[in-house]
Design a protein around this motif. Structure first.
Motif, PDB file in Angstrom:
ATOM      1  N   ALA A 121       0.858  -1.188   0.000  1.00  0.00           N
ATOM      2  CA  ALA A 121       0.000   0.000   0.000  1.00  0.00           C
ATOM      3  C   ALA A 121       0.894   1.238   0.000  1.00  0.00           C
ATOM      4  N   TYR A 122       0.267   2.418   0.000  1.00  0.00           N
ATOM      5  CA  TYR A 122       1.021   3.638   0.279  1.00  0.00           C
ATOM      6  C   TYR A 122       1.345   3.663   1.765  1.00  0.00           C
ATOM      7  N   LEU A 123       2.608   3.821   2.101  1.00  0.00           N
ATOM      8  CA  LEU A 123       3.038   3.782   3.497  1.00  0.00           C
ATOM      9  C   LEU A 123       3.566   5.134   3.989  1.00  0.00           C
ATOM     10  N   HIS A 124       4.395   5.807   3.195  1.00  0.00           N
ATOM     11  CA  HIS A 124       4.957   7.110   3.567  1.00  0.00           C
ATOM     12  C   HIS A 124       5.570   7.070   4.966  1.00  0.00           C
ATOM     13  N   LEU A 125       6.395   6.060   5.212  1.00  0.00           N
ATOM     14  CA  LEU A 125       6.942   5.853   6.547  1.00  0.00           C
ATOM     15  C   LEU A 125       7.892   6.960   6.975  1.00  0.00           C
ATOM     16  N   ALA A 126       8.575   7.583   6.035  1.00  0.00           N
ATOM     17  CA  ALA A 126       9.540   8.625   6.399  1.00  0.00           C
ATOM     18  C   ALA A 126       8.875   9.829   7.047  1.00  0.00           C
ATOM     19  N   ALA A 127       7.578   9.950   6.886  1.00  0.00           N
ATOM     20  CA  ALA A 127       6.854  11.086   7.464  1.00  0.00           C
ATOM     21  C   ALA A 127       6.157  10.735   8.771  1.00  0.00           C
ATOM     22  N   SER A 128       6.240   9.469   9.223  1.00  0.00           N
ATOM     23  CA  SER A 128       5.473   9.061  10.402  1.00  0.00           C
ATOM     24  C   SER A 128       6.245   8.064  11.248  1.00  0.00           C
ATOM     25  N   ALA A 129       6.733   8.527  12.381  1.00  0.00           N
ATOM     26  CA  ALA A 129       7.420   7.629  13.313  1.00  0.00           C
ATOM     27  C   ALA A 129       6.447   6.599  13.881  1.00  0.00           C
ATOM     28  N   ARG A 189      16.723   2.695   2.635  1.00  0.00           N
ATOM     29  CA  ARG A 189      17.680   3.625   3.221  1.00  0.00           C
ATOM     30  C   ARG A 189      17.043   4.967   3.554  1.00  0.00           C
ATOM     31  N   GLY A 190      16.196   5.505   2.674  1.00  0.00           N
ATOM     32  CA  GLY A 190      15.578   6.791   2.926  1.00  0.00           C
ATOM     33  C   GLY A 190      14.720   6.782   4.179  1.00  0.00           C
ATOM     34  N   VAL A 191      13.961   5.711   4.370  1.00  0.00           N
ATOM     35  CA  VAL A 191      13.122   5.598   5.559  1.00  0.00           C
ATOM     36  C   VAL A 191      13.986   5.482   6.802  1.00  0.00           C
ATOM     37  N   PHE A 192      15.025   4.661   6.742  1.00  0.00           N
ATOM     38  CA  PHE A 192      15.897   4.497   7.907  1.00  0.00           C
ATOM     39  C   PHE A 192      16.550   5.817   8.288  1.00  0.00           C
ATOM     40  N   ASP A 193      17.072   6.540   7.309  1.00  0.00           N
ATOM     41  CA  ASP A 193      17.727   7.816   7.604  1.00  0.00           C
ATOM     42  C   ASP A 193      16.760   8.813   8.221  1.00  0.00           C
ATOM     43  N   ALA A 194      15.509   8.820   7.741  1.00  0.00           N
ATOM     44  CA  ALA A 194      14.519   9.759   8.263  1.00  0.00           C
ATOM     45  C   ALA A 194      14.076   9.407   9.679  1.00  0.00           C
ATOM     46  N   MET A 195      14.080   8.101  10.012  1.00  0.00           N
ATOM     47  CA  MET A 195      13.536   7.641  11.285  1.00  0.00           C
ATOM     48  C   MET A 195      14.588   7.295  12.327  1.00  0.00           C
ATOM     49  N   SER A 196      15.854   7.231  11.943  1.00  0.00           N
ATOM     50  CA  SER A 196      16.881   6.723  12.858  1.00  0.00           C
ATOM     51  C   SER A 196      16.956   7.523  14.149  1.00  0.00           C
ATOM     52  N   ASP A 197      16.889   8.843  14.060  1.00  0.00           N
ATOM     53  CA  ASP A 197      16.958   9.661  15.274  1.00  0.00           C
ATOM     54  C   ASP A 197      15.644   9.635  16.039  1.00  0.00           C
ATOM     55  N   GLN A 198      14.527   9.728  15.318  1.00  0.00           N
ATOM     56  CA  GLN A 198      13.230   9.787  15.997  1.00  0.00           C
ATOM     57  C   GLN A 198      12.928   8.511  16.776  1.00  0.00           C
ATOM     58  N   LEU A 199      13.342   7.378  16.227  1.00  0.00           N
ATOM     59  CA  LEU A 199      13.050   6.098  16.875  1.00  0.00           C
ATOM     60  C   LEU A 199      14.271   5.466  17.531  1.00  0.00           C
ATOM     61  N   SER A 200      15.379   6.211  17.555  1.00  0.00           N
ATOM     62  CA  SER A 200      16.633   5.712  18.147  1.00  0.00           C
ATOM     63  C   SER A 200      17.018   4.356  17.562  1.00  0.00           C
ATOM     64  N   LEU A 201      17.027   4.287  16.233  1.00  0.00           N
ATOM     65  CA  LEU A 201      17.339   3.039  15.557  1.00  0.00           C
ATOM     66  C   LEU A 201      18.848   2.845  15.447  1.00  0.00           C
ATOM     67  N   ASP A 202      19.244   1.597  15.443  1.00  0.00           N
ATOM     68  CA  ASP A 202      20.645   1.228  15.272  1.00  0.00           C
ATOM     69  C   ASP A 202      20.788   0.504  13.934  1.00  0.00           C
ATOM     70  N   ASP A 246       2.261  14.388   2.353  1.00  0.00           N
ATOM     71  CA  ASP A 246       2.289  12.970   2.738  1.00  0.00           C
ATOM     72  C   ASP A 246       3.697  12.494   3.066  1.00  0.00           C
ATOM     73  N   GLN A 247       4.705  13.212   2.582  1.00  0.00           N
ATOM     74  CA  GLN A 247       6.098  12.913   2.921  1.00  0.00           C
ATOM     75  C   GLN A 247       6.666  13.962   3.868  1.00  0.00           C
ATOM     76  N   GLY A 248       5.791  14.623   4.623  1.00  0.00           N
ATOM     77  CA  GLY A 248       6.234  15.571   5.627  1.00  0.00           C
ATOM     78  C   GLY A 248       6.106  17.026   5.222  1.00  0.00           C
ATOM     79  N   GLY A 249       5.915  17.277   3.920  1.00  0.00           N
ATOM     80  CA  GLY A 249       5.726  18.645   3.447  1.00  0.00           C
ATOM     81  C   GLY A 249       7.024  19.341   3.095  1.00  0.00           C
ATOM     82  N   CYS A 250       6.958  20.261   2.116  1.00  0.00           N
ATOM     83  CA  CYS A 250       8.168  20.961   1.683  1.00  0.00           C
ATOM     84  C   CYS A 250       8.148  22.443   2.026  1.00  0.00           C
ATOM     85  N   PHE A 251       7.160  22.875   2.831  1.00  0.00           N
ATOM     86  CA  PHE A 251       7.134  24.228   3.374  1.00  0.00           C
ATOM     87  C   PHE A 251       7.415  24.142   4.874  1.00  0.00           C
TER      88      PHE A 251
END
Length: 297
Positions: free
Chosen positions: A10-18, A269-282, A186-191
């Motif tokens: 489906a559409y997930l857009h994970l980089a915009a939603s922790a 990779r894009g999702v991991f980079d966007a979420m690594s800090d927010q979710l404290s991912l390793d 849907d990807q967090g917005g560009c403004f």
């Protein structure tokens, strides 16, 4: 309630939603995202909705420019003896091109800004100069935004959070009652000041500027959107159903690019980079490249 072993396509857009990303990881489902499936340089499962959102954006912008909606009261095409509206489209992809074409068809002066000079040359050639093109940099964006009645944001980095290209300071230079439509929400917005809104309550004010940041803009025209999306997705769904997710992905690198998560680990990779800090991912524990997942499937 999703559970381990299930396939979510489906559409997930994970980089915009922790929150959504964490739910995907906790459920350990195999998550395939429409928006990151590729075909060459194209995004075949995102394109139909980008076309719909792009065509809707100038319509929404024109409506909210009317004084009754709090806008400046400028008509997109003007009339003889008056100025036309100035429309700036940031991002010249599928959505941006669609937005530019519709805005120009409504009679507005349209500028399309993009980082890819080859894409700008293609737009110039295809539309025979009806769309003014500008290379994307902070100065060009700031100058164009300052003179715009309507700014449409359609910036896309597949799978990743959208960059904030229009700052609050830029918006302050716009005329009162100007409108900003953020297709990239849907990807967090560009403004900088973008936040998700709904079809029922689509806009909000920042100072005297109107922001339209409706998530899932194509949901406003479901007959068109459902038919367009099904046309694009059905062949992929049939292949996943007949070959299994691993078999289908192994035979199609573009479909494999749609794998965002599997068995509690991120694969994009894009999702991991966007979420690594927010979710404290390793990275060692929470990220596995698609190739490694398929090798062990």
């Amino acid at each position: 309630q999703m559970r381990e072993g299930q396939i979510l396509f489906a559409y997930l857009h994970l980089a915009a939603s922790a929150e959504c990303t964490q739910a995907i990881l906790d459920s350990k489902v195999t998550a395939l995202a429409y928006e990151t499936v590729t075909r060459g340089r194209a995004l075949p499962l995102l394109a139909p909705m980008s076309q719909v959102a792009g065509r809707l954006a100038p319509v929404a912008g024109a409506y909210h420019l009317t004084q009754s909606q709090g806008g400046s009261g400028v008509l997109m095409g003007g009339v003889p003896g008056t100025r036309r509206a100035n429309v700036v489209v940031i991002g010249g992809g599928v959505a941006g091109e669609a937005a530019g074409v519709i805005a120009a068809g409504m009679g507005a002066n349209v500028k399309v800004i993009d980082l890819n000079l080859e894409r700008l040359a293609e737009l110039d050639k295809t539309h025979q100069g009806r769309l003014d093109t500008l290379a994307s940099n902070a100065m060009n964006i700031a100058e164009a935004v300052a003179d715009a009645d309507l700014v449409i944001g359609s910036v896309l980095i597949p799978g990743a959070a959208a960059p904030k290209l229009v700052t609050a300071e830029m918006v302050e230079t716009m005329r009162p009652g100007s409108v900003l439509v953020d297709i990239a929400i849907d990807q967090g917005g560009c403004f900088e000041n973008s936040r998700p809104t709904t079809h029922q309550d689509p806009t909000y004010l920042v100072g005297d500027k109107i922001y339209y940041c409706v998530s899932n803009m194509p949901g406003g025209v479901p007959q068109t959107s459902t038919a367009a999306l099904t046309n694009a997705t059905l062949p992929y769904i049939q292949r996943v159903a007949s070959q299994g997710w691993a078999g289908a992905l192994s035979h199609d690198a573009g479909l494999a690019a749609g794998l965002n998560a599997h068995n509690g680990q991120l694969a994009h990779r894009g999702v991991f980079d966007a979420m690594s800090d927010q979710l404290s991912l390793d990275e060692a524990q929470d990220f596995t490249p698609v190739e490694d997942i398929l090798a062990n499937a």
